[in-house]
Motif scaffolding. Structure first.
Motif, mmCIF file in Angstrom:
data_model
loop_
_atom_site.group_PDB
_atom_site.id
_atom_site.type_symbol
_atom_site.label_atom_id
_atom_site.label_comp_id
_atom_site.label_asym_id
_atom_site.label_seq_id
_atom_site.Cartn_x
_atom_site.Cartn_y
_atom_site.Cartn_z
ATOM 1 N N PHE A 2 1.326 -1.124 -0.223
ATOM 2 C CA PHE A 2 -0.211 0.024 0.141
ATOM 3 C C PHE A 2 1.070 1.779 -0.156
ATOM 4 O O PHE A 2 2.305 1.301 0.110
ATOM 5 N N ASP A 3 0.171 2.189 -0.447
ATOM 6 C CA ASP A 3 1.152 3.144 -0.072
ATOM 7 C C ASP A 3 -0.525 4.625 0.160
ATOM 8 O O ASP A 3 -1.033 4.908 -0.603
ATOM 9 N N LEU A 4 -0.146 5.214 1.101
ATOM 10 C CA LEU A 4 -1.599 5.757 1.836
ATOM 11 C C LEU A 4 -0.518 7.212 2.224
ATOM 12 O O LEU A 4 1.053 7.255 2.390
ATOM 13 N N PRO A 5 -1.401 8.134 2.113
ATOM 14 C CA PRO A 5 -0.749 9.524 2.154
ATOM 15 C C PRO A 5 -0.421 9.900 4.239
ATOM 16 O O PRO A 5 -1.344 9.069 4.447
ATOM 17 N N THR A 6 0.487 10.606 4.511
ATOM 18 C CA THR A 6 0.516 10.750 5.942
ATOM 19 C C THR A 6 1.447 12.290 5.902
ATOM 20 O O THR A 6 1.655 12.366 6.634
ATOM 21 N N GLU A 7 0.081 13.387 4.990
ATOM 22 C CA GLU A 7 0.442 14.787 4.967
ATOM 23 C C GLU A 7 -0.142 15.766 6.054
ATOM 24 O O GLU A 7 0.511 16.244 6.579
ATOM 25 N N THR A 8 -0.968 15.013 6.683
ATOM 26 C CA THR A 8 -1.673 15.360 7.641
ATOM 27 C C THR A 8 -1.966 14.782 8.654
ATOM 28 O O THR A 8 -2.099 13.106 8.887
ATOM 29 N N VAL A 9 -2.687 15.158 10.153
ATOM 30 C CA VAL A 9 -3.209 14.402 11.534
ATOM 31 C C VAL A 9 -3.900 13.629 10.542
ATOM 32 O O VAL A 9 -4.029 12.578 11.430
ATOM 33 N N LYS A 10 -4.990 13.353 10.282
ATOM 34 C CA LYS A 10 -6.047 12.318 9.796
ATOM 35 C C LYS A 10 -5.724 11.290 8.869
ATOM 36 O O LYS A 10 -5.929 10.730 9.315
ATOM 37 N N GLN A 11 -4.308 12.299 8.304
ATOM 38 C CA GLN A 11 -3.732 11.045 6.778
ATOM 39 C C GLN A 11 -2.856 10.231 8.230
ATOM 40 O O GLN A 11 -3.376 8.531 7.613
ATOM 41 N N VAL A 19 -2.489 0.101 9.256
ATOM 42 C CA VAL A 19 -1.783 -1.226 9.612
ATOM 43 C C VAL A 19 -2.286 -2.387 10.937
ATOM 44 O O VAL A 19 -1.975 -3.118 10.443
ATOM 45 N N LYS A 20 -2.820 -1.806 11.638
ATOM 46 C CA LYS A 20 -2.937 -2.133 13.047
ATOM 47 C C LYS A 20 -3.910 -2.795 12.992
ATOM 48 O O LYS A 20 -3.866 -3.807 12.969
ATOM 49 N N PHE A 21 -5.350 -2.839 11.807
ATOM 50 C CA PHE A 21 -5.948 -3.446 10.896
ATOM 51 C C PHE A 21 -5.866 -4.734 9.852
ATOM 52 O O PHE A 21 -5.967 -5.812 10.882
ATOM 53 N N ILE A 22 -4.795 -4.523 9.789
ATOM 54 C CA ILE A 22 -3.760 -5.468 9.042
ATOM 55 C C ILE A 22 -3.171 -6.744 10.024
ATOM 56 O O ILE A 22 -3.249 -7.705 9.735
ATOM 57 N N LYS A 23 -2.218 -5.416 10.608
ATOM 58 C CA LYS A 23 -1.715 -6.766 11.805
ATOM 59 C C LYS A 23 -2.605 -7.986 12.515
ATOM 60 O O LYS A 23 -1.965 -8.958 12.709
ATOM 61 N N SER A 24 -3.810 -7.276 12.675
ATOM 62 C CA SER A 24 -5.134 -7.910 13.540
ATOM 63 C C SER A 24 -5.032 -9.248 12.851
ATOM 64 O O SER A 24 -6.161 -10.208 13.196
ATOM 65 N N LYS A 25 -5.266 -8.744 11.095
ATOM 66 C CA LYS A 25 -5.671 -9.914 10.239
ATOM 67 C C LYS A 25 -4.529 -10.872 10.534
ATOM 68 O O LYS A 25 -4.779 -11.737 9.305
ATOM 69 N N GLY A 26 -3.531 -11.010 11.171
ATOM 70 C CA GLY A 26 -2.523 -11.781 10.690
ATOM 71 C C GLY A 26 -0.925 -11.271 9.329
ATOM 72 O O GLY A 26 -0.396 -12.558 10.096
ATOM 73 N N VAL A 34 4.479 -3.057 2.788
ATOM 74 C CA VAL A 34 4.686 -4.725 2.323
ATOM 75 C C VAL A 34 4.275 -5.574 3.537
ATOM 76 O O VAL A 34 5.152 -5.909 4.265
ATOM 77 N N TYR A 35 3.566 -5.908 3.097
ATOM 78 C CA TYR A 35 2.463 -6.725 4.473
ATOM 79 C C TYR A 35 2.194 -8.550 3.691
ATOM 80 O O TYR A 35 2.253 -8.300 2.548
ATOM 81 N N MET A 36 2.771 -9.288 3.747
ATOM 82 C CA MET A 36 2.231 -10.797 3.895
ATOM 83 C C MET A 36 1.479 -11.440 4.501
ATOM 84 O O MET A 36 1.351 -10.737 6.379
ATOM 85 N N SER A 58 -9.938 6.052 3.281
ATOM 86 C CA SER A 58 -10.671 6.682 2.019
ATOM 87 C C SER A 58 -9.736 6.843 0.343
ATOM 88 O O SER A 58 -9.611 6.986 -0.144
ATOM 89 N N GLU A 59 -8.154 7.542 1.129
ATOM 90 C CA GLU A 59 -7.966 7.677 0.410
ATOM 91 C C GLU A 59 -5.686 7.116 0.360
ATOM 92 O O GLU A 59 -6.165 6.382 1.338
ATOM 93 N N GLY A 60 -5.559 6.872 -0.967
ATOM 94 C CA GLY A 60 -4.722 5.912 -1.263
ATOM 95 C C GLY A 60 -4.569 4.769 -2.116
ATOM 96 O O GLY A 60 -5.968 4.880 -2.748
ATOM 97 N N PHE A 61 -3.728 4.258 -1.722
ATOM 98 C CA PHE A 61 -2.982 2.730 -2.511
ATOM 99 C C PHE A 61 -3.217 1.885 -2.115
ATOM 100 O O PHE A 61 -2.760 1.583 -0.942
ATOM 101 N N VAL A 62 -4.266 0.792 -2.448
ATOM 102 C CA VAL A 62 -3.865 -0.908 -1.561
ATOM 103 C C VAL A 62 -4.194 -1.749 -2.346
ATOM 104 O O VAL A 62 -4.608 -1.727 -3.148
ATOM 105 N N ALA A 63 -3.621 -2.606 -2.579
ATOM 106 C CA ALA A 63 -2.934 -3.205 -3.733
ATOM 107 C C ALA A 63 -2.777 -5.142 -2.562
ATOM 108 O O ALA A 63 -2.275 -5.083 -1.890
ATOM 109 N N MET A 64 -3.824 -6.321 -3.309
ATOM 110 C CA MET A 64 -3.157 -7.472 -3.079
ATOM 111 C C MET A 64 -3.037 -8.393 -3.513
ATOM 112 O O MET A 64 -3.486 -8.221 -4.743
#
Length: 96
Positions: A2-11, A19-26, A34-36, A58-64
């Motif tokens: 994934f490539d997610l924006p991190t310019e603002t506090v909200k982003q 990241v916490k969500f996908i880690k919770s999924k293992g 890059v997570y696997m 809602s913003e950014g790029f995620v690929a599987m």
């Protein structure tokens, strides 16, 4: 991956939450952004894909990308020399 924006506090909050969500999924980090995860069969992959789609910011790029265990085992890791200022030895160091 994934490539997610991190310019603002909200982003940055959305990035951390994802990241916490996908880690919770293992998922584990293979390299930055890059997570696997190993899945036991195609139906497990489909269920995981459905869950990840629900957690995508809602913003950014995620690929599987789904590859077989045989394909994963054929990955050639090409690593450069690791350099560090940290001593990783039990030898005593005496400075004069």
């Amino acid at each position: 991956m994934f490539d997610l924006p991190t310019e603002t506090v909200k982003q940055r909050k959305a990035y951390s939450k994802f990241v916490k969500f996908i880690k919770s999924k293992g998922f584990i980090m293979f390299q930055e952004s890059v997570y696997m995860k190993l899945s036991i069969n195609e139906s497990a992959v489909e269920a995981l894909t459905k869950a990840i789609k629900q957690g995508v910011p809602s913003e950014g790029f995620v690929a599987m990308l789904t590859i077989t265990e045989k394909q994963f085992n054929s990955i050639d890791l090409l690593l450069g020399e690791f350099k560090s200022d940290i001593l990783t030895t039990d030898d005593k160091v005496i400075e004069l």
